[in-house]
Design a protein around this motif. Structure first.
Motif, PDB file in Angstrom:
ATOM      1  N   ASN A 321       3.307   8.948   1.605  1.00  0.00           N
ATOM      2  CA  ASN A 321       3.997  10.012   0.870  1.00  0.00           C
ATOM      3  C   ASN A 321       5.304   9.459   0.298  1.00  0.00           C
ATOM      4  OD1 ASN A 321       2.124  12.136   1.553  1.00  0.00           O
ATOM      5  ND2 ASN A 321       3.022  12.117   3.611  1.00  0.00           N
ATOM      6  N   LEU A 322       5.507   9.652  -1.004  1.00  0.00           N
ATOM      7  CA  LEU A 322       6.739   9.203  -1.654  1.00  0.00           C
ATOM      8  C   LEU A 322       7.274  10.293  -2.572  1.00  0.00           C
ATOM      9  CD1 LEU A 322       5.882   5.504  -2.680  1.00  0.00           C
ATOM     10  CD2 LEU A 322       7.465   6.246  -0.890  1.00  0.00           C
ATOM     11  N   ASN A 342      -0.301   8.621 -13.097  1.00  0.00           N
ATOM     12  CA  ASN A 342      -0.768   7.231 -13.100  1.00  0.00           C
ATOM     13  C   ASN A 342      -0.842   6.648 -11.706  1.00  0.00           C
ATOM     14  OD1 ASN A 342      -0.199   5.163 -15.974  1.00  0.00           O
ATOM     15  ND2 ASN A 342      -0.729   7.328 -15.985  1.00  0.00           N
ATOM     16  N   LEU A 343       0.217   6.833 -10.925  1.00  0.00           N
ATOM     17  CA  LEU A 343       0.279   6.204  -9.613  1.00  0.00           C
ATOM     18  C   LEU A 343      -0.735   6.795  -8.643  1.00  0.00           C
ATOM     19  CD1 LEU A 343       4.131   5.696  -9.038  1.00  0.00           C
ATOM     20  CD2 LEU A 343       2.427   4.081  -9.919  1.00  0.00           C
ATOM     21  N   MET A 344      -0.923   8.107  -8.675  1.00  0.00           N
ATOM     22  CA  MET A 344      -1.878   8.728  -7.759  1.00  0.00           C
ATOM     23  C   MET A 344      -3.317   8.398  -8.157  1.00  0.00           C
ATOM     24  SD  MET A 344      -0.004  12.370  -6.842  1.00  0.00           S
ATOM     25  CE  MET A 344      -1.308  12.869  -5.719  1.00  0.00           C
ATOM     26  N   LYS A 345      -3.542   8.080  -9.434  1.00  0.00           N
ATOM     27  CA  LYS A 345      -4.872   7.670  -9.885  1.00  0.00           C
ATOM     28  C   LYS A 345      -5.161   6.222  -9.486  1.00  0.00           C
ATOM     29  CE  LYS A 345      -5.419   6.385 -14.141  1.00  0.00           C
ATOM     30  NZ  LYS A 345      -5.531   6.362 -15.622  1.00  0.00           N
ATOM     31  N   ASN A 346      -4.160   5.361  -9.604  1.00  0.00           N
ATOM     32  CA  ASN A 346      -4.380   3.927  -9.426  1.00  0.00           C
ATOM     33  C   ASN A 346      -4.095   3.409  -8.017  1.00  0.00           C
ATOM     34  OD1 ASN A 346      -5.182   3.388 -12.109  1.00  0.00           O
ATOM     35  ND2 ASN A 346      -3.057   3.322 -12.792  1.00  0.00           N
ATOM     36  N   LEU A 347      -3.399   4.199  -7.196  1.00  0.00           N
ATOM     37  CA  LEU A 347      -3.038   3.739  -5.851  1.00  0.00           C
ATOM     38  C   LEU A 347      -3.627   4.687  -4.808  1.00  0.00           C
ATOM     39  CD1 LEU A 347       0.721   2.798  -6.531  1.00  0.00           C
ATOM     40  CD2 LEU A 347      -1.321   1.330  -6.675  1.00  0.00           C
ATOM     41  N   LEU A 350      -2.018   7.527  -2.003  1.00  0.00           N
ATOM     42  CA  LEU A 350      -0.642   7.898  -2.330  1.00  0.00           C
ATOM     43  C   LEU A 350      -0.541   9.383  -2.656  1.00  0.00           C
ATOM     44  CD1 LEU A 350       2.346   7.318  -3.083  1.00  0.00           C
ATOM     45  CD2 LEU A 350       1.534   6.791  -5.401  1.00  0.00           C
ATOM     46  N   ASN A 351       0.425  10.038  -2.049  1.00  0.00           N
ATOM     47  CA  ASN A 351       0.800  11.397  -2.430  1.00  0.00           C
ATOM     48  C   ASN A 351       2.228  11.339  -2.950  1.00  0.00           C
ATOM     49  OD1 ASN A 351       0.665  14.308  -2.627  1.00  0.00           O
ATOM     50  ND2 ASN A 351       2.053  14.336  -0.866  1.00  0.00           N
ATOM     51  N   LEU A 352       2.378  11.566  -4.248  1.00  0.00           N
ATOM     52  CA  LEU A 352       3.690  11.436  -4.877  1.00  0.00           C
ATOM     53  C   LEU A 352       4.177  12.788  -5.391  1.00  0.00           C
ATOM     54  CD1 LEU A 352       6.007   9.647  -5.975  1.00  0.00           C
ATOM     55  CD2 LEU A 352       4.649   9.341  -8.053  1.00  0.00           C
TER      56      LEU A 352
END
Length: 478
Positions: A321-322, A342-347, A350-352
């Protein structure tokens, strides 16, 4: 023929909307119809006039009918005045958004001298090396004295010295042509207003190839500029998760910066280093610093996931979580949401969340280390890489970042190598590589752009080198 142009001056930046420009319409007439909009094949004054209002070459005539640089920013020539080197404008664009490159000039000039195209203006190329031989079929087209030495560097070799060369090169027969469109359309290139793209002050619409009416419209790409203002992410390396170098590298490479610029910002360009491009010319090479230093961080989701998995393994976590901190202005919130997607799709895992707060509070939170990572923009104070590498919006760099190699390179650039441009450049490049590529202390996202409409009655308007200040010192209204 109808001409449409903007009436008012309007400005646009990443923090403001584009002012609504009124429209003024002028109806006029010409004595003949357009024969073609292919600059390699026209032979009449009407077509020439249309091309000269919708295209731009290396030179153009100013208000005093003096030939001045237009598509190029600088020119040098050999001692015998036969070899010319042009540096092209890096912000020049075709009306479809493509950059105007040196290859576009090579494409156009070779088409004009190629005997199979039966150009009515091929005789104009007698001044260019091998121009006459080529048009007579006695030499290959690629032997013409023009060469792209880089994306924005053009070499021209003359058959003999020409003291009035700028006036000649202003002509429509020497305009560039969009290489991709030429290859795509072939013989259809320039046969209608739709079968062409434009790089001049107007675009042409409504000409089908045979009708007697057409419209000039103000080219929306004409007044544009890339600024050295950076959009970036800065990480809190005191936090356990963002203190992990693999996590930071993963985030840096998991954002599609080209798409961010295209769909969210609608201007500017992706940044692959923390030092801005098209801003600092290095003394030792004569090149732009960014060209010397190269791309450090590009969009690479595959490698991002590799770094992400390494980070999760070191942290002993499958779910992370970030929180991304941004200011609460509209553009910043939209950038934050794009990064979140982008980040939640590629990583995976991850919960952003995105936290958008007033700028004053965002700055206080970063000073107090109350963040995981933060999005911000920063404008340099002077034209040197040190400003980007030691200030640059790099929150808590001095107290938190203790890499010995980085600080050694910075110190050498400031002291021992201060009067040695070549060694100083290498030290600065080494420092940027350590900070951005290896340690991912910050993640460059984009360089901001600025665009504006300018009334033709306004003269003397000027933007600062940083692109964010309008100078009205010399403005006059006709």
């Amino acid at each position: 023929m109808v001409i449409e142009m903007g009436l008012v001056l309007a400005a646009c930046s990443s923090n403001s909307g584009l002012s609504q420009a009124k429209t003024q319409t002028m109806n006029t007439y010409v004595s003949n119809e357009i024969s073609t909009l292919d600059s390699s094949k026209y032979g009449d004054t009407t077509s020439s006039e249309v091309l000269q209002n919708s295209m731009e070459g290396l030179y153009r005539f100013d208000k005093n009918n003096k030939a001045i640089l237009a598509g190029a920013t600088s020119v040098k020539h050999s001692k015998d005045q036969r070899v010319y080197m042009f540096d092209l404008r890096k912000n020049a664009k075709w009306s479809n958004g493509d950059p105007v490159t040196a290859t576009d000039y090579v494409t156009a000039w070779r088409r004009t001298v190629d005997p199979k195209n039966s150009s009515l203006d091929s005789d104009s190329y007698a001044i260019i090396k091998n121009g006459t031989k080529i048009t007579q079929g006695k030499a290959p087209v690629n032997s013409l004295g023009i060469k792209a030495l880089g994306k924005y560097k053009l070499q021209i070799i003359l058959a003999y010295p020409i003291p009035y060369l700028p006036e000649i090169l202003e002509g429509a027969q020497f305009y560039p042509q969009n290489t991709k469109l030429v290859k795509k359309l072939g013989s259809k290139y320039g046969t209608s207003s739709k079968n062409l793209v434009y790089n001049g002050p107007f675009t042409v619409t409504g000409w089908t190839g045979s009708n007697l009416k057409w419209v000039y419209e103000k080219n929306p790409n004409f007044h544009t500029r890339i600024t050295p203002t950076n959009g970036y992410l800065s990480f809190n390396i005191k936090k356990k998760v963002t203190g992990n170098v693999h996590i930071r590298r993963a985030i840096s490479q998991a954002i599609d910066k080209q798409q961010l610029v295209k769909t969210i910002l609608h201007q500017g360009k992706a940044a692959n280093g923390i030092v801005a491009s098209d801003f600092i010319t290095d003394q030792s090479t004569g090149k732009d610093y960014r060209q010397d230093a190269g791309d450090l961080v590009t969009y690479n989701p595959k490698n991002a996931r590799k770094e992400w998995n390494l980070g999760k393994k070191e942290l002993g976590k499958e779910k992370i979580n970030l929180e991304l901190l941004t200011s609460d202005v509209d553009d910043s919130k939209r950038v934050g949401e794009f990064i979140q997607s982008n980040l939640m799709k590629n990583l995976p895992g991850l919960n952003l969340t995105v936290k958008s707060i007033p700028l004053k509070s965002r700055l206080a939170n970063t000073t107090n280390h109350n963040y995981d990572f933060v999005f911000g923009t920063w404008q340099p104070s002077y034209e040197d890489p040190l400003d980007f590498l030691t200030v640059g919006g790099l929150f808590n760099l001095q107290p938190d970042y203790h890499n010995d190699n980085f600080w050694h390179q910075i110190n050498m650039a400031k002291t021992t190598y201060a009067t040695n441009p070549k060694k100083r450049l290498q030290a600065l490049i080494n420092a940027e590589n350590q900070l951005i590529k290896k340690d991912a202390f910050a993640a460059p996202l984009y360089q901001a752009g600025v665009s504006y409409l300018l009334n033709k009655k306004v003269t003397g308007f000027q933007l600062s080198p940083y692109g964010n200040v309008a100078y009205y010192w010399n403005v006059k209204i006709k």
